[in-house]
Design an enzyme around this catalytic site. Structure first.
Site, PDB file in Angstrom:
ATOM      1  N   HIS A  15       4.276   0.084   0.121  1.00 34.15           N
ATOM      2  CA  HIS A  15       3.031  -0.644  -0.163  1.00 34.15           C
ATOM      3  C   HIS A  15       2.483  -0.168  -1.502  1.00 34.15           C
ATOM      4  O   HIS A  15       3.125   0.650  -2.191  1.00 34.15           O
ATOM      5  CB  HIS A  15       2.024  -0.439   0.977  1.00 34.15           C
ATOM      6  CG  HIS A  15       1.854   1.012   1.368  1.00 34.15           C
ATOM      7  ND1 HIS A  15       1.300   1.946   0.534  1.00 34.15           N
ATOM      8  CD2 HIS A  15       2.194   1.683   2.504  1.00 34.15           C
ATOM      9  CE1 HIS A  15       1.274   3.122   1.135  1.00 34.15           C
ATOM     10  NE2 HIS A  15       1.826   2.998   2.329  1.00 34.15           N
ATOM     11  N   GLN A  48      11.689  14.837  11.086  1.00 29.39           N
ATOM     12  CA  GLN A  48      10.243  15.063  10.974  1.00 29.39           C
ATOM     13  C   GLN A  48       9.436  14.270  11.999  1.00 29.39           C
ATOM     14  O   GLN A  48       8.212  14.285  11.965  1.00 29.39           O
ATOM     15  CB  GLN A  48       9.758  14.795   9.553  1.00 29.39           C
ATOM     16  CG  GLN A  48       9.775  13.341   9.133  1.00 29.39           C
ATOM     17  CD  GLN A  48       9.420  13.192   7.665  1.00 29.39           C
ATOM     18  OE1 GLN A  48      10.192  13.564   6.784  1.00 29.39           O
ATOM     19  NE2 GLN A  48       8.237  12.669   7.384  1.00 29.39           N
ATOM     20  N   GLY A  74       0.306   1.898  -2.223  1.00 25.08           N
ATOM     21  CA  GLY A  74       0.145   3.358  -2.312  1.00 25.08           C
ATOM     22  C   GLY A  74       1.408   3.992  -2.875  1.00 25.08           C
ATOM     23  O   GLY A  74       1.358   4.799  -3.820  1.00 25.08           O
ATOM     24  N   HIS A  75       2.552   3.613  -2.316  1.00 21.34           N
ATOM     25  CA  HIS A  75       3.827   4.115  -2.833  1.00 21.34           C
ATOM     26  C   HIS A  75       3.999   3.683  -4.295  1.00 21.34           C
ATOM     27  O   HIS A  75       4.443   4.461  -5.136  1.00 21.34           O
ATOM     28  CB  HIS A  75       4.999   3.549  -2.026  1.00 21.34           C
ATOM     29  CG  HIS A  75       5.025   3.969  -0.586  1.00 21.34           C
ATOM     30  ND1 HIS A  75       4.773   3.096   0.441  1.00 21.34           N
ATOM     31  CD2 HIS A  75       5.291   5.157  -0.001  1.00 21.34           C
ATOM     32  CE1 HIS A  75       4.887   3.727   1.597  1.00 21.34           C
ATOM     33  NE2 HIS A  75       5.194   4.983   1.364  1.00 21.34           N
ATOM     34  N   LYS A 114      -2.710  11.553   0.148  1.00 17.00           N
ATOM     35  CA  LYS A 114      -2.895  11.031   1.508  1.00 17.00           C
ATOM     36  C   LYS A 114      -2.339  11.994   2.569  1.00 17.00           C
ATOM     37  O   LYS A 114      -2.917  12.172   3.629  1.00 17.00           O
ATOM     38  CB  LYS A 114      -2.209   9.667   1.590  1.00 17.00           C
ATOM     39  CG  LYS A 114      -1.762   9.226   2.948  1.00 17.00           C
ATOM     40  CD  LYS A 114      -2.715   8.250   3.510  1.00 17.00           C
ATOM     41  CE  LYS A 114      -2.389   7.695   4.854  1.00 17.00           C
ATOM     42  NZ  LYS A 114      -1.177   8.097   5.502  1.00 17.00           N
TER      43      LYS A 114
HETATM   44  P1  AMP Z   1       5.831   7.972   3.359  1.00 16.96           P
HETATM   45  O1  AMP Z   1       6.717   6.820   3.050  1.00 16.96           O
HETATM   46  O2  AMP Z   1       4.729   7.664   4.295  1.00 16.96           O
HETATM   47  O3  AMP Z   1       6.608   9.205   3.713  1.00 16.96           O
HETATM   48  O4  AMP Z   1       5.099   8.312   1.992  1.00 16.96           O
HETATM   49  C1  AMP Z   1       5.827   8.600   0.812  1.00 16.96           C
HETATM   50  C2  AMP Z   1       4.872   9.155  -0.202  1.00 16.96           C
HETATM   51  O5  AMP Z   1       3.864   8.183  -0.484  1.00 16.96           O
HETATM   52  C3  AMP Z   1       4.140  10.423   0.273  1.00 16.96           C
HETATM   53  O6  AMP Z   1       4.077  11.357  -0.783  1.00 16.96           O
HETATM   54  C4  AMP Z   1       2.785   9.902   0.646  1.00 16.96           C
HETATM   55  O7  AMP Z   1       1.763  10.868   0.533  1.00 16.96           O
HETATM   56  C5  AMP Z   1       2.594   8.793  -0.371  1.00 16.96           C
HETATM   57  N1  AMP Z   1       1.610   7.816   0.101  1.00 16.96           N
HETATM   58  C6  AMP Z   1       1.592   7.203   1.306  1.00 16.96           C
HETATM   59  N2  AMP Z   1       0.495   6.428   1.424  1.00 16.96           N
HETATM   60  C7  AMP Z   1      -0.184   6.573   0.263  1.00 16.96           C
HETATM   61  C8  AMP Z   1      -1.412   6.031  -0.232  1.00 16.96           C
HETATM   62  N3  AMP Z   1      -2.155   5.196   0.488  1.00 16.96           N
HETATM   63  N4  AMP Z   1      -1.806   6.397  -1.475  1.00 16.96           N
HETATM   64  C9  AMP Z   1      -1.064   7.250  -2.226  1.00 16.96           C
HETATM   65  N5  AMP Z   1       0.094   7.796  -1.817  1.00 16.96           N
HETATM   66  C10 AMP Z   1       0.526   7.466  -0.586  1.00 16.96           C
END
Ligand code: AMP
Length: 285
Positions: free
Chosen positions: A34, A61, A36-37, A150
């Protein structure tokens, strides 16, 4: 953007890039990408010659099988979102990351960082995160790694890993991207029922409440009030902790801490959401 599934293939390509003295930036993810990524990917793009994103739903994990099984996966959609910003997408199988017979486990004592918040609530989670990130860093050998604020405890533990093992990589932490109503973007948001999604911004409101009242109320009072705010119908707050941002220890006197963060985890129906906010001090990590 080249999609690569095999570790040896990726190593070959990155070896060539490294010989050209190109800088490599890396963003580890579990997919269902999304904005955020994307904000991490864009920050990486702005500062590196080569951008590599991994999509790997790391079984080690997940402490709940249901969460692992139900974790959203949509590689085709992910590719469309990131293709203009990335050079390599690494989407390995579990066998590529944890090959049989190879000792890929890193020894690192993180006990002092997992006594609170996500630690007791997700046994084995951070050990799994440390293991997979260490493995990725060994394969990719990036100059920089980008992670989100986050997942506060997560990036802190990875900072500790890098420091303790003297890994030659710089960690960059990017701010949390939010939906218009304040809900932190998360792959898990896709699983929220519409009636729950509408109310989920209560998490952001509770964090803001904590920030606004840090000087007027005691930490205990704020935590209690926040838990009340979060206890909507079918919402179950697991914790709302106001802690020192470096030690994760409970704060009693706010004057004694340079950086204070509020972290929370809330079950919204059968979806577990986490979020955090810096209440005091600089939020550049
Ligand atoms: P994930 O796919 O949930 O493991 O997240 C991958 C990376 O994206 C991790 O470093 C998260 O902290 C970061 N991340 C996830 N959601 C957000 C967000 N809303 N804003 C910024 N970084 C994010």
């Amino acid at each position: 953007m080249k999609t690569i599934k095999r570790t040896t293939t990726l190593e070959k390509y990155l070896g060539i890039e490294r010989k050209k003295k190109l800088n490599i930036g890396f963003i580890p993810t579990m997919g269902a990408l999304h904005e955020g990524h994307l904000s991490l990917i864009k920050a990486c793009r702005a500062n590196n010659d080569i951008v590599i994103v991994s999509i790997f739903v790391n079984p080690k994990q997940f402490n709940q099988k249901e969460d692992l099984v139900k974790y959203p996966r949509d590689l085709a959609k992910d590719k469309t979102l990131i293709k203009d910003y990335c050079d390599y997408l690494f989407a390995p199988s579990v066998n590529q990351i944890y090959p049989n017979g190879k000792n890929t486990k890193v020894k690192l004592n993180i006990d002092h960082l997992i006594q609170s918040m996500e630690g007791p609530n997700r046994p084995g989670h951070f050990e799994g995160v440390v293991q997979v990130i260490h493995r990725f860093l060994k394969i990719i050998k990036p100059d920089s790694i980008y992670m989100g604020q986050k997942d506060f405890q997560q990036f802190s533990i990875i900072a500790y890993l890098i420091n303790q093992k003297s890994l030659p990589v710089k960690l960059h932490v990017c701010p949390t991207k939010r939906e218009r109503d304040g809900l932190a973007m998360s792959s898990r948001n896709l699983r929220l029922a519409p009636k729950h999604r509408k109310k989920s911004n209560i998490i952001y409101q509770a964090l803001n409440f904590a920030k606004e009242h840090l000087k007027q109320l005691s930490v205990k009072e704020i935590e209690q009030k926040a838990i009340e705010m979060l206890s909507l119908k079918e919402f179950k707050p697991e914790y709302f902790d106001i802690v020192d941002a470096y030690s994760f220890k409970t704060v009693s006197n706010i004057k004694k801490h340079k950086v204070i963060v509020a972290c929370t985890a809330v079950w919204v129906g059968n979806v577990r959401l986490i979020d955090n906010m810096i209440l005091k001090g600089e939020d550049k990590f």
